[in-house]
Design an enzyme around this catalytic site. Structure first.
Site, short mmCIF file in Angstrom:
data_model
loop_
_atom_site.label_atom_id
_atom_site.label_comp_id
_atom_site.label_asym_id
_atom_site.label_seq_id
_atom_site.Cartn_x
_atom_site.Cartn_y
_atom_site.Cartn_z
N GLU A 69 -33.18 -37.70 0.30
CA GLU A 69 -32.97 -37.62 -1.15
C GLU A 69 -33.49 -38.91 -1.78
O GLU A 69 -33.18 -40.00 -1.28
CB GLU A 69 -31.47 -37.42 -1.44
CG GLU A 69 -31.20 -36.98 -2.85
CD GLU A 69 -29.71 -36.67 -3.06
OE1 GLU A 69 -29.12 -35.91 -2.27
OE2 GLU A 69 -29.16 -37.20 -4.04
N GLU B 79 -24.06 -36.74 2.23
CA GLU B 79 -23.26 -37.90 1.83
C GLU B 79 -21.78 -37.69 2.14
O GLU B 79 -20.91 -37.97 1.31
CB GLU B 79 -23.48 -38.21 0.35
CG GLU B 79 -24.91 -38.59 0.05
CD GLU B 79 -25.15 -39.10 -1.37
OE1 GLU B 79 -24.24 -39.02 -2.20
OE2 GLU B 79 -26.26 -39.58 -1.63
C1 GAL Z 1 -26.67 -38.22 -4.75
C2 GAL Z 1 -26.03 -36.88 -4.39
C3 GAL Z 1 -26.53 -35.78 -5.29
C4 GAL Z 1 -26.52 -36.22 -6.72
C5 GAL Z 1 -27.34 -37.45 -6.88
C6 GAL Z 1 -27.46 -37.95 -8.31
O1 GAL Z 1 -25.98 -39.29 -4.23
O2 GAL Z 1 -26.31 -36.55 -3.07
O3 GAL Z 1 -25.74 -34.63 -5.10
O4 GAL Z 1 -25.20 -36.45 -7.08
O5 GAL Z 1 -26.74 -38.47 -6.11
O6 GAL Z 1 -28.18 -39.14 -8.37
#
Ligand code: GAL
Length: 843
Positions: A531, A423
């Protein structure tokens, strides 16, 4: 002395020196360097100097994390998102004697990771600084080492400027440290690179590149022998090659070995080979070096997803941060292994090292346990996410840090892709630095481009795209065998990273609504959900009705009164029905369904496998650890764990929840996860509550029943025959303690751990699901308490203690062997409860 005499003399010394090793089968390279360090929290003047008096400092063994020893406090500069534990500056010192055996050798010190901003001194001389807290590094001690005398290594660690992370980092020398005593002609740091250009069941070709360093005083001819051993240590094949290495230089020797009928590395049978490298000069052995490797093929396909050894495999992975709960960031191999065992048991087959270089132990374990790893470099590039983060150092350090990660890790068979960023904010279409100027590009990219070249390279690209291309190209240069990916949260093809066309795989963080457009927007590109989900759950807590959805933290302008009230009364608890997630995420069931229904999706890495310290979304302090885990911080699975197990494994699963202790007459939603059966039936005190079946694309069944004390039971059946039965009884008052060690036999290495689950039971042995009794621990013998926990994300109790309150009936005590053989007994006591004791053996 003329030149000839000098050369002669050197030769005499040279042969004398090497003949010391004649006849030896192995050159021992590594010496443990983790014991008897002295530590002081705080900045100390002159602490790097040899004569500094450190006798009042604390004596400890590494690895060590001082943050985890502290107290939670809203005022700690890390903030709740950094775990609300202290940071600061710390000094480590170790005095050591060089032995006569070290004469004529090259002595290096290797650090696997120091958080952060380390400065290493030997005998008062600064050897170097390293801002990145996750990277591994080496220093050459030889020039400043005093032979046959005491030397002092001093390490300053500066984690005082916070926040510098979006999660808990830990502070200190939290990973392994080794002293390397090498002959002048040796395999260089991370000096082998093993690839398998051709693999079939009948034959594999293995290319071994060995980088040899010549720190001797003249050019040498080195005989390089590479021997492949199978996992039983049997020699399989061997190649010998001679190579010239110039004085003070390195040379790369490339050898090709052929393995007949090779054992293939797979997730179920992660077969590992070892390549033994021997260097000889004039027949004398100067180095022995081992590299673990595995033979496998894989590909990512735009239509059909991921293939391992030509078989389609859905990546059922999880993201993990590096902390180990109550042990903090101390990289203890057994603690990492336990996490992986718990995840593998669930059917998980992949780990994303989010969002930084992991401990080498994690990768070794993934190699030997069979997991698909996505190794990740950075959470940010130039654009910062927190005030003092790595963006401050990116310009100066990113090339070095990227190179070092790839060079360190590229032999691990478990690694299948390199992620060059999570990100990173440079990706957004609207991110600045969008127009390319020669000065800017040259500054950022450090390419030394001229106008013409820049125009060519930069065609249609922004500076941000070029930066992405630079990192991706560099990664592929160092390892052309794996694809490059990034975890992106702007799904648009205008995303600067996608526009660079330098990523081999399109990786989305979240944005499941956009998955369907991927084949159209990125034709021919494989896709991975890097993710997903970010579900929110507290183990043991259930908010009903279970079909009510909680999207937290609240966002947007039309939030209803009811939604506001629900959030405000949440009391730092998120429901364990799969009915609570962040606005950018989704339900576990939803994501799983999308994976199963779309062949083009290579798989997902769920946020997260385990809870971690910091980022207590959706709450603030006193919440101080995450709610995202499928498993809680103490290692106790939440209910959804069994959904995955029912889908991802062949084990017979029947999991019924919640517990059966409610107020009489309350309406309760009972859920069951099951497999290998065509129906399930629920009974309350013997009365059927109906037979249920999961429809296609559903992963649980639910009953709405009226609570009455007694027993709730579920039976799963296939073709009318009982497959499994689960019963939960109403528990009475807490009456006794049960201790369940994950292992009762440890190795007496001073590092091994037993994770002991502590349960509060009623007099009949039923778990008391709401118990929060304070349990006191007493340990006698050759173990000590490494940490205590209960999985609560908002407990303010210390992790280093000899007591812990139960949280929804359970807590955890971690015992660590102290280096001695023998036994230890753990006694657990709590006021009004019958105590319990167990014995652990170490050998
Ligand atoms: C994502 C990020 C993670 C964590 C997660 C929580 O956007 O890559 O590190 O913060 O959100 O939902």
């Amino acid at each position: 002395m003329n030149r000839t005499t000098l050369v002669l003399l050197l030769n005499v010394f040279f042969f004398a020196f090497y003949s010391c090793d004649t006849g030896k089968k192995e050159v021992k390279r590594t010496t443990d360097f983790t014991t008897d360090w002295r530590f002081c929290l705080g900045d100390v003047k002159d602490a790097e100097t040899v004569d500094f008096d450190d006798s009042s400092w604390r004596v400890l063994n590494l690895p060590h994390d001082w943050s985890i020893e502290g107290d939670f406090d809203a005022a700690n500069p890390s903030g709740a998102s950094g775990g609300a534990l202290p940071g600061g500056i710390g000094w480590y010192r170790k005095s050591f004697l060089t032995t006569s055996e070290m004469k004529g050798k090259k002595i290096f010190i290797d650090f696997d990771g120091v958080y952060m901003n380390s400065e290493v001194y030997l005998n008062g001389v600064l050897l170097g600084k390293r801002p990145n807290g996750y990277i591994s590094f080496r220093y050459d001690l030889t020039p400043y080492l005093k032979l046959d005398s005491t030397n002092v290594l001093a390490v300053k660690v500066d984690n005082s400027k916070q926040p510098n992370s979006r999660w808990y980092t830990g502070s200190g020398i939290y990973r392994d440290v080794r002293l390397q005593v090498l002959n002048p002609v040796h395999v260089d740091l991370w000096g082998t690179y093993i690839t398998t250009p051709e693999v079939s069941t009948s034959r594999a070709l293995m290319d071994v590149q060995t980088t040899i360093k010549n720190d001797w005083e003249k050019d040498v001819e080195v005989e390089v022998t590479s021997i492949v051993h199978d996992r039983d240590g049997k020699e399989i094949c061997k190649e010998v090659e001679n190579i010239q290495v110039q004085l003070s230089d390195t040379a790369i020797c490339t050898q090709r070995l052929t393995l007949d009928s090779p054992h293939i590395w797979s997730l179920d049978r992660p077969y590992l080979y070892q390549v033994k490298t021997e260097l000889r000069v004039n027949g004398n052995l100067t180095d022995t070096y081992y590299t673990t490797t595995g033979i496998r093929t894989f590909r990512f396909d735009a239509h059909k997803g991921f293939f391992l050894n030509d078989q389609p495999v859905k990546i059922n992975g999880v993201c993990m941060h590096h902390d180990l709960g109550c042990l903090g960031s101390v990289a203890n191999k057994r603690a990492i292994e336990r996490q992986l065992e718990i995840l593998k048991e669930m059917g998980c087959n992949g780990i994303r090292c989010s969002h930084n270089p992991p401990a080498p132990e994690l990768l070794d374990l993934c190699d030997s346990m069979g997991l698909i790893v996505m190794d990740e470099t950075f959470d940010m590039w130039y654009k910062s996410k927190t005030k003092y983060d790595y963006s401050l150092y990116f310009n100066e350090w990113h090339e070095r840090d990227l190179d070092d990660l790839i060079l360190r890790d590229r032999n691990h068979p478990s690694i299948f892709m390199w992620s060059i960023g999570n990100e990173v904010l440079e990706q957004w279409t609207h991110a600045d630095r969008d127009t390319l100027s020669v000065e800017e590009a040259n500054f950022i990219l450090n390419f030394g481009f001229g106008e013409e070249q820049l125009a060519k390279e930069g065609e249609g690209m922004s500076v941000n795209s070029l930066l992405c291309k630079k990192l991706a190209d560099r990664t592929r240069l160092l390892d052309p065998t794996r694809p490059v990916i990034a975890g992106c949260h702007e799904p648009s093809p205008n995303n600067h990273l996608f526009r660079s066309n330098s990523l081999d795989i399109i990786g989305y963080n979240y944005h499941h609504q956009n998955y369907a457009d991927v084949p159209k927007n990125f034709p021919g590109k494989p896709f991975l959900a890097t993710e997903t989900i970010s579900g929110l759950m507290t183990r043991g807590y259930y908010r009903m009705p279970s079909d009510q959805k909680f999207i937290w933290p609240l966002r947007g302008s039309n939030i209803s009164e009811k939604e506001r009230e629900d959030y405000e009364t949440a009391n730092y608890l998120c429901s364990s029905y799969d009915n609570c997630h962040v606005p950018w995420g989704t339900y576990h069931e939803n994501s799983l369904r999308m994976m199963q229904m779309n062949d083009f999706i290579s798989g997902q890495y769920i946020w997260t496998g385990f809870d971690y310290l910091g980022e207590p979304t959706p709450f603030g302090f006193p919440a101080r650890s995450s709610y995202f885990g499928i498993v809680d911080l103490a290692g106790f699975p939440k209910d959804v764990y069994y959904m995955y197990q029912s889908e991802w494994t062949d084990k017979t699963v029947l999991h019924l929840f919640p517990h059966w202790n409610w107020t009489e007459g309350k309406e309760i939603d009972m859920w069951a996860y099951y497999n290998q059966a065509d129906e399930v039936e629920l009974f309350v005190n013997g009365k059927s509550q109906g037979v249920k079946r999961k429809a296609d694309g559903e992963y649980h069944v639910a009953w709405h029943v009226k609570y009455e004390p007694g027993e709730v039971k579920v039976i799963s059946r296939k073709e009318g025959k009982t497959v499994a039965v689960k019963e939960i009884r109403t528990a009475g008052e807490p009456a006794q303690i049960r201790l369940i060690p994950d292992r009762a036999q440890l190795s007496a290495d001073g590092k091994d751990l037993s994770f002991v689950t502590v349960e509060v039971l009623d007099k009949d042995g039923n778990l008391c699901p709401n118990a929060d009794n304070l349990v006191q621990f007493d340990v006698k013998g050759n173990c000590f308490i490494a940490g205590v926990d209960n999985g609560s994300p908002f407990s303010m109790e210390r992790f280093k203690d000899n007591k812990r309150k139960a949280f929804y009936g359970k807590c955890l005590v971690v015992l660590q062997n102290n280096g001695n053989d023998g036994t230890c007994t753990l006694k657990a006591m709590s006021s009004g409860l019958e105590s319990a004791a167990i014995t652990i053996n170490s050998k």
